[in-house]
Design a protein around this motif. Sequence first.
Motif, PDB file in Angstrom:
ATOM      1  N   GLU A  55      15.350   2.110 -85.113  1.00 56.07           N
ATOM      2  CA  GLU A  55      15.807   0.607 -85.093  1.00 56.07           C
ATOM      3  C   GLU A  55      16.244  -0.302 -86.111  1.00 56.07           C
ATOM      4  OE1 GLU A  55      12.420  -1.247 -84.594  1.00 56.07           O
ATOM      5  OE2 GLU A  55      11.751  -0.421 -82.075  1.00 56.07           O
ATOM      6  N   ASN A  56      16.258   0.570 -87.120  1.00 56.53           N
ATOM      7  CA  ASN A  56      17.030   0.563 -88.858  1.00 56.53           C
ATOM      8  C   ASN A  56      17.100  -0.692 -88.993  1.00 56.53           C
ATOM      9  OD1 ASN A  56      18.954   1.648 -90.417  1.00 56.53           O
ATOM     10  ND2 ASN A  56      20.557   0.643 -89.545  1.00 56.53           N
ATOM     11  N   GLU A  57      15.815  -1.319 -88.909  1.00 56.21           N
ATOM     12  CA  GLU A  57      16.039  -3.019 -89.504  1.00 56.21           C
ATOM     13  C   GLU A  57      14.555  -2.593 -91.126  1.00 56.21           C
ATOM     14  OE1 GLU A  57      14.051  -5.310 -87.129  1.00 56.21           O
ATOM     15  OE2 GLU A  57      14.449  -4.423 -84.715  1.00 56.21           O
ATOM     16  N   GLN A  58      15.245  -4.401 -91.723  1.00 53.14           N
ATOM     17  CA  GLN A  58      14.698  -3.954 -92.898  1.00 53.14           C
ATOM     18  C   GLN A  58      13.148  -4.510 -92.730  1.00 53.14           C
ATOM     19  OE1 GLN A  58      16.463  -4.027 -95.488  1.00 53.14           O
ATOM     20  NE2 GLN A  58      18.344  -3.076 -94.940  1.00 53.14           N
ATOM     21  N   LEU A  59      12.195  -4.045 -93.748  1.00 54.45           N
ATOM     22  CA  LEU A  59      11.106  -4.573 -94.559  1.00 54.45           C
ATOM     23  C   LEU A  59      11.074  -6.045 -93.777  1.00 54.45           C
ATOM     24  CD1 LEU A  59      10.174  -2.834 -97.222  1.00 54.45           C
ATOM     25  CD2 LEU A  59       9.486  -1.416 -94.825  1.00 54.45           C
ATOM     26  N   SER A  60       9.888  -6.885 -93.267  1.00 57.19           N
ATOM     27  CA  SER A  60       9.373  -7.831 -93.147  1.00 57.19           C
ATOM     28  C   SER A  60       8.282  -8.441 -93.262  1.00 57.19           C
ATOM     29  CB  SER A  60      10.007  -8.232 -91.617  1.00 57.19           C
ATOM     30  OG  SER A  60       9.227  -7.776 -90.703  1.00 57.19           O
ATOM     31  N   LEU A  61       8.033  -9.328 -93.889  1.00 55.19           N
ATOM     32  CA  LEU A  61       6.779  -9.989 -94.696  1.00 55.19           C
ATOM     33  C   LEU A  61       6.715 -10.622 -93.398  1.00 55.19           C
ATOM     34  CD1 LEU A  61       4.847 -10.617 -96.103  1.00 55.19           C
ATOM     35  CD2 LEU A  61       6.190 -12.400 -96.968  1.00 55.19           C
ATOM     36  N   HIS A  62       5.223 -10.127 -92.771  1.00 56.44           N
ATOM     37  CA  HIS A  62       4.847 -10.518 -91.162  1.00 56.44           C
ATOM     38  C   HIS A  62       3.818 -11.353 -91.391  1.00 56.44           C
ATOM     39  CE1 HIS A  62       2.041 -10.800 -87.717  1.00 56.44           C
ATOM     40  NE2 HIS A  62       3.266 -10.802 -87.223  1.00 56.44           N
ATOM     41  N   SER A  63       3.204 -11.035 -92.455  1.00 58.92           N
ATOM     42  CA  SER A  63       2.017 -12.654 -92.955  1.00 58.92           C
ATOM     43  C   SER A  63       1.389 -12.080 -94.795  1.00 58.92           C
ATOM     44  CB  SER A  63       0.520 -12.528 -91.563  1.00 58.92           C
ATOM     45  OG  SER A  63       0.290 -11.546 -91.726  1.00 58.92           O
ATOM     46  N   TYR A  64       0.632 -13.165 -94.777  1.00 62.18           N
ATOM     47  CA  TYR A  64       0.282 -13.204 -96.636  1.00 62.18           C
ATOM     48  C   TYR A  64      -0.861 -14.014 -96.463  1.00 62.18           C
ATOM     49  CZ  TYR A  64       2.420 -17.119 -97.445  1.00 62.18           C
ATOM     50  OH  TYR A  64       3.399 -18.198 -97.603  1.00 62.18           O
ATOM     51  N   GLN A  65      -2.294 -13.544 -96.942  1.00 62.29           N
ATOM     52  CA  GLN A  65      -3.136 -14.371 -97.412  1.00 62.29           C
ATOM     53  C   GLN A  65      -3.404 -14.518 -98.929  1.00 62.29           C
ATOM     54  OE1 GLN A  65      -5.934 -11.703 -96.360  1.00 62.29           O
ATOM     55  NE2 GLN A  65      -6.188 -13.073 -94.448  1.00 62.29           N
ATOM     56  N   GLY A  66      -3.066 -15.570 -99.557  1.00 59.48           N
ATOM     57  CA  GLY A  66      -2.924 -16.325-100.999  1.00 59.48           C
ATOM     58  C   GLY A  66      -4.395 -16.634-101.780  1.00 59.48           C
ATOM     59  N   SER A  67      -4.712 -16.409-102.548  1.00 59.42           N
ATOM     60  CA  SER A  67      -5.591 -17.351-103.279  1.00 59.42           C
ATOM     61  C   SER A  67      -6.690 -15.937-103.481  1.00 59.42           C
ATOM     62  CB  SER A  67      -6.506 -18.012-102.678  1.00 59.42           C
ATOM     63  OG  SER A  67      -5.859 -19.488-103.339  1.00 59.42           O
ATOM     64  N   LYS A  68      -6.330 -15.042-103.268  1.00 58.19           N
ATOM     65  CA  LYS A  68      -7.442 -13.941-103.297  1.00 58.19           C
ATOM     66  C   LYS A  68      -7.388 -12.923-105.262  1.00 58.19           C
ATOM     67  CE  LYS A  68      -7.604 -12.783 -99.036  1.00 58.19           C
ATOM     68  NZ  LYS A  68      -8.779 -13.378 -98.160  1.00 58.19           N
ATOM     69  N   THR A  69      -8.733 -12.498-105.426  1.00 55.83           N
ATOM     70  CA  THR A  69      -8.870 -11.778-106.430  1.00 55.83           C
ATOM     71  C   THR A  69      -8.893 -10.824-106.630  1.00 55.83           C
ATOM     72  OG1 THR A  69     -11.010 -11.428-105.945  1.00 55.83           O
ATOM     73  CG2 THR A  69     -10.901 -14.167-106.707  1.00 55.83           C
ATOM     74  N   LYS A  70      -9.021  -9.756-107.489  1.00 50.63           N
ATOM     75  CA  LYS A  70      -9.205  -8.362-108.046  1.00 50.63           C
ATOM     76  C   LYS A  70      -9.641  -7.731-107.221  1.00 50.63           C
ATOM     77  CE  LYS A  70      -8.774  -5.002-111.102  1.00 50.63           C
ATOM     78  NZ  LYS A  70      -8.843  -4.547-113.492  1.00 50.63           N
ATOM     79  N   HIS A  71     -11.213  -8.113-106.959  1.00 55.36           N
ATOM     80  CA  HIS A  71     -12.083  -7.799-106.207  1.00 55.36           C
ATOM     81  C   HIS A  71     -12.121  -7.705-105.095  1.00 55.36           C
ATOM     82  CE1 HIS A  71     -13.323  -5.815-109.307  1.00 55.36           C
ATOM     83  NE2 HIS A  71     -13.239  -6.861-110.466  1.00 55.36           N
ATOM     84  N   ASP A  72     -10.695  -8.539-103.858  1.00 57.52           N
ATOM     85  CA  ASP A  72     -11.478  -8.768-103.270  1.00 57.52           C
ATOM     86  C   ASP A  72     -10.806  -7.543-102.054  1.00 57.52           C
ATOM     87  OD1 ASP A  72     -12.368 -11.343-102.912  1.00 57.52           O
ATOM     88  OD2 ASP A  72      -9.786 -12.302-103.205  1.00 57.52           O
ATOM     89  N   GLU A  73     -11.355  -7.730-101.092  1.00 57.48           N
ATOM     90  CA  GLU A  73     -11.194  -6.226-100.354  1.00 57.48           C
ATOM     91  C   GLU A  73      -9.932  -6.277-100.382  1.00 57.48           C
ATOM     92  OE1 GLU A  73     -12.978  -3.336 -96.528  1.00 57.48           O
ATOM     93  OE2 GLU A  73     -14.289  -5.119 -96.991  1.00 57.48           O
ATOM     94  N   LEU A  74      -9.178  -5.629 -99.396  1.00 60.48           N
ATOM     95  CA  LEU A  74      -7.541  -5.687 -98.935  1.00 60.48           C
ATOM     96  C   LEU A  74      -8.394  -4.819 -97.413  1.00 60.48           C
ATOM     97  CD1 LEU A  74      -4.685  -6.141 -98.652  1.00 60.48           C
ATOM     98  CD2 LEU A  74      -4.648  -3.659 -99.100  1.00 60.48           C
ATOM     99  N   ALA A  75      -8.195  -5.968 -96.645  1.00 62.25           N
ATOM    100  CA  ALA A  75      -8.529  -5.572 -95.100  1.00 62.25           C
ATOM    101  C   ALA A  75      -7.653  -5.888 -94.175  1.00 62.25           C
ATOM    102  CB  ALA A  75      -9.863  -6.044 -94.380  1.00 62.25           C
ATOM    103  N   TYR A  76      -7.302  -5.716 -92.141  1.00 62.12           N
ATOM    104  CA  TYR A  76      -5.856  -5.951 -91.525  1.00 62.12           C
ATOM    105  C   TYR A  76      -6.868  -7.085 -91.234  1.00 62.12           C
ATOM    106  CZ  TYR A  76      -4.304  -6.057 -87.135  1.00 62.12           C
ATOM    107  OH  TYR A  76      -3.487  -7.148 -86.007  1.00 62.12           O
TER     108      TYR A  76
END
Length: 77
Positions: A55-76
């Motif tokens: 498909e030869n497309e660029q990486l795209s930022l789909h969504s994001y979550q702010g106000s996280k800490t170092k210890h917050d679990e990274l999840a779907y």
Amino acid sequence: KVKAQLEEKEGKTFDDFTAVEFKTQLVAGTNYFIKVHVGNEEFMHLRVFKSLPHENEQLSLHSYQGSKTKHDELAYF
């Protein structure tokens, strides 16, 4: 590669933008879930999509979550 996309959506610039953890999910391409240190004690979780090679497309930022800490679990999200 998605720093500029996030800065545009947030309306600010990030002096620090360091990925500290990531996970992947295979779909019709790949979703990357990335924990990013953006300065001080602030972290953001990003969901970045990489399409299939033909498909030869660029990486795209789909969504994001702010106000996280170092210890917050990274999840779907």
